[in-house]
Design a protein around this motif. Sequence first.
Motif, mmCIF file in Angstrom:
data_model
loop_
_atom_site.group_PDB
_atom_site.id
_atom_site.type_symbol
_atom_site.label_atom_id
_atom_site.label_comp_id
_atom_site.label_asym_id
_atom_site.label_seq_id
_atom_site.Cartn_x
_atom_site.Cartn_y
_atom_site.Cartn_z
ATOM 1 N N UNK A 31 -34.521 28.963 29.202
ATOM 2 C CA UNK A 31 -34.420 30.124 29.596
ATOM 3 C C UNK A 31 -35.632 31.001 30.127
ATOM 4 N N UNK A 32 -36.768 30.479 29.787
ATOM 5 C CA UNK A 32 -37.774 31.128 30.651
ATOM 6 C C UNK A 32 -37.980 30.695 31.924
ATOM 7 N N UNK A 33 -37.763 29.139 31.965
ATOM 8 C CA UNK A 33 -37.944 28.669 33.600
ATOM 9 C C UNK A 33 -36.731 29.298 34.150
ATOM 10 N N UNK A 34 -35.677 29.677 33.763
ATOM 11 C CA UNK A 34 -34.449 30.149 34.753
ATOM 12 C C UNK A 34 -34.787 31.501 35.117
ATOM 13 N N UNK A 35 -35.692 32.084 34.296
ATOM 14 C CA UNK A 35 -36.333 33.670 34.707
ATOM 15 C C UNK A 35 -37.386 33.353 35.469
ATOM 16 N N UNK A 36 -38.193 32.523 35.822
ATOM 17 C CA UNK A 36 -39.173 32.389 36.688
ATOM 18 C C UNK A 36 -40.506 31.975 36.161
ATOM 19 N N UNK A 37 -40.386 31.581 34.780
ATOM 20 C CA UNK A 37 -41.880 30.835 34.385
ATOM 21 C C UNK A 37 -42.107 29.919 35.161
ATOM 22 N N UNK A 38 -43.823 29.876 35.595
ATOM 23 C CA UNK A 38 -44.122 28.690 36.439
ATOM 24 C C UNK A 38 -44.944 27.748 35.671
ATOM 25 N N UNK A 39 -45.623 28.076 34.493
ATOM 26 C CA UNK A 39 -46.561 27.338 33.891
ATOM 27 C C UNK A 39 -46.846 27.660 32.491
ATOM 28 N N UNK A 40 -47.307 26.389 31.580
ATOM 29 C CA UNK A 40 -47.384 26.763 30.125
ATOM 30 C C UNK A 40 -48.581 26.106 29.865
ATOM 31 N N UNK A 41 -49.491 26.968 29.236
ATOM 32 C CA UNK A 41 -50.753 26.281 28.771
ATOM 33 C C UNK A 41 -50.532 26.255 27.107
ATOM 34 N N UNK A 42 -50.691 25.041 26.530
ATOM 35 C CA UNK A 42 -50.446 24.993 25.096
ATOM 36 C C UNK A 42 -51.624 24.318 24.373
ATOM 37 N N UNK A 92 -40.060 18.205 30.238
ATOM 38 C CA UNK A 92 -38.807 17.902 30.288
ATOM 39 C C UNK A 92 -38.231 19.010 31.390
ATOM 40 N N UNK A 93 -38.555 20.283 30.884
ATOM 41 C CA UNK A 93 -38.167 21.400 31.786
ATOM 42 C C UNK A 93 -38.436 21.423 33.188
ATOM 43 N N UNK A 94 -39.705 20.583 33.611
ATOM 44 C CA UNK A 94 -40.140 20.603 34.978
ATOM 45 C C UNK A 94 -41.204 21.353 35.008
ATOM 46 N N UNK A 95 -41.808 21.882 34.128
ATOM 47 C CA UNK A 95 -43.162 22.940 33.920
ATOM 48 C C UNK A 95 -44.270 22.141 34.175
ATOM 49 N N UNK A 96 -45.077 22.549 34.909
ATOM 50 C CA UNK A 96 -46.570 21.887 34.651
ATOM 51 C C UNK A 96 -47.256 22.490 33.468
ATOM 52 N N UNK A 97 -48.077 21.425 32.864
ATOM 53 C CA UNK A 97 -48.315 21.629 31.285
ATOM 54 C C UNK A 97 -50.143 21.785 31.408
ATOM 55 N N UNK A 98 -50.648 22.533 30.627
ATOM 56 C CA UNK A 98 -52.121 22.669 30.754
ATOM 57 C C UNK A 98 -52.447 22.750 29.101
ATOM 58 N N UNK A 99 -53.011 21.532 28.761
ATOM 59 C CA UNK A 99 -53.471 21.323 27.111
ATOM 60 C C UNK A 99 -54.733 22.138 27.007
ATOM 61 N N UNK A 100 -54.942 22.940 26.276
ATOM 62 C CA UNK A 100 -56.110 23.671 25.863
ATOM 63 C C UNK A 100 -56.420 23.250 24.387
ATOM 64 N N UNK A 101 -57.854 22.659 24.217
ATOM 65 C CA UNK A 101 -58.444 22.271 22.961
ATOM 66 C C UNK A 101 -59.843 23.140 23.037
ATOM 67 N N UNK A 102 -59.959 23.977 21.908
ATOM 68 C CA UNK A 102 -60.931 24.617 21.544
ATOM 69 C C UNK A 102 -61.893 23.805 20.852
ATOM 70 N N UNK A 103 -62.939 23.236 21.346
ATOM 71 C CA UNK A 103 -63.810 22.164 20.405
ATOM 72 C C UNK A 103 -64.848 23.129 19.652
ATOM 73 N N UNK A 104 -65.185 22.423 18.491
ATOM 74 C CA UNK A 104 -66.161 23.266 17.691
ATOM 75 C C UNK A 104 -66.690 22.060 16.587
ATOM 76 N N UNK A 105 -67.374 22.351 15.707
ATOM 77 C CA UNK A 105 -68.072 21.368 14.665
ATOM 78 C C UNK A 105 -66.929 20.568 14.046
ATOM 79 N N UNK A 106 -65.950 21.366 13.705
ATOM 80 C CA UNK A 106 -64.839 20.520 12.934
ATOM 81 C C UNK A 106 -64.010 19.607 13.583
ATOM 82 N N UNK A 107 -63.968 19.488 14.980
ATOM 83 C CA UNK A 107 -63.123 18.596 15.738
ATOM 84 C C UNK A 107 -63.760 18.147 16.988
ATOM 85 N N UNK A 108 -65.066 18.381 17.274
ATOM 86 C CA UNK A 108 -65.568 17.949 18.476
ATOM 87 C C UNK A 108 -65.836 16.504 18.328
#
Length: 210
Positions: free
Chosen positions: A101-112, A144-160
């Motif tokens: 639905x968001x794609x139909x309304x004009x969403x262009x990109x998602x950062x996850x 699947x919806x055809x949107x570009x995807x940006x993966x965001x990872x916040x790095x710190x002592x517990x996952x770096x």
Amino acid sequence: MTEMEAPLALLAEWTHRCPLRCPYCYNPLELESASNELDTATWCRVCDEAAEMGIHQVHFSGGEPTVRKDLEELVEHAADLGLYPNLITSGVLLDEARINRLVELGLEHVQLSFQDSEATNADRICNRKGAYEKKIEVARLIRKAGLPLCVNVVVHRQNIDRLEEMIALAVELDAERLEVAQVQYYGWALKNRAAFIPTYAQLQWATRVV
């Protein structure tokens, strides 16, 4: 006087509400309640003014922007103005129908956002069981919806130390972009900073990996 160009993008942090409880969150310690959030009409006016200034993109963020029931209305309004709507989200409240639905309304990109490449630690950090698997599902639905995807990872002592695995995860999910970010030490992140500031050796290693 030199004429200044308009900013490229508007970051709309329109709620403090979020289903996750990441202890490195930059939200303030005293969160605004939903009743004090700007209403739909005001945000539409903000988008109008952004477009008039010559801004090109609007990034819907939070907190978690998908908690707002008027997200669809704002995405459509921004798209109608010729703005490039981007959703910055944890993904845990999204499903295939809403993404489409968001794609139909004009969403262009998602950062996850991802808290880690390993499910147990990721869920522990964000304080939500099953969040990691839900994010994997949503990432695939976004592509699947055809949107570009940006993966965001916040790095710190517990996952770096799993940064290599997080880069590999972004590739596996067919992300067009990977954002490796440091914790922003405001609000809760500042309060809990002792648990998250990486060692100097970790930072040196991470720089080489990136």
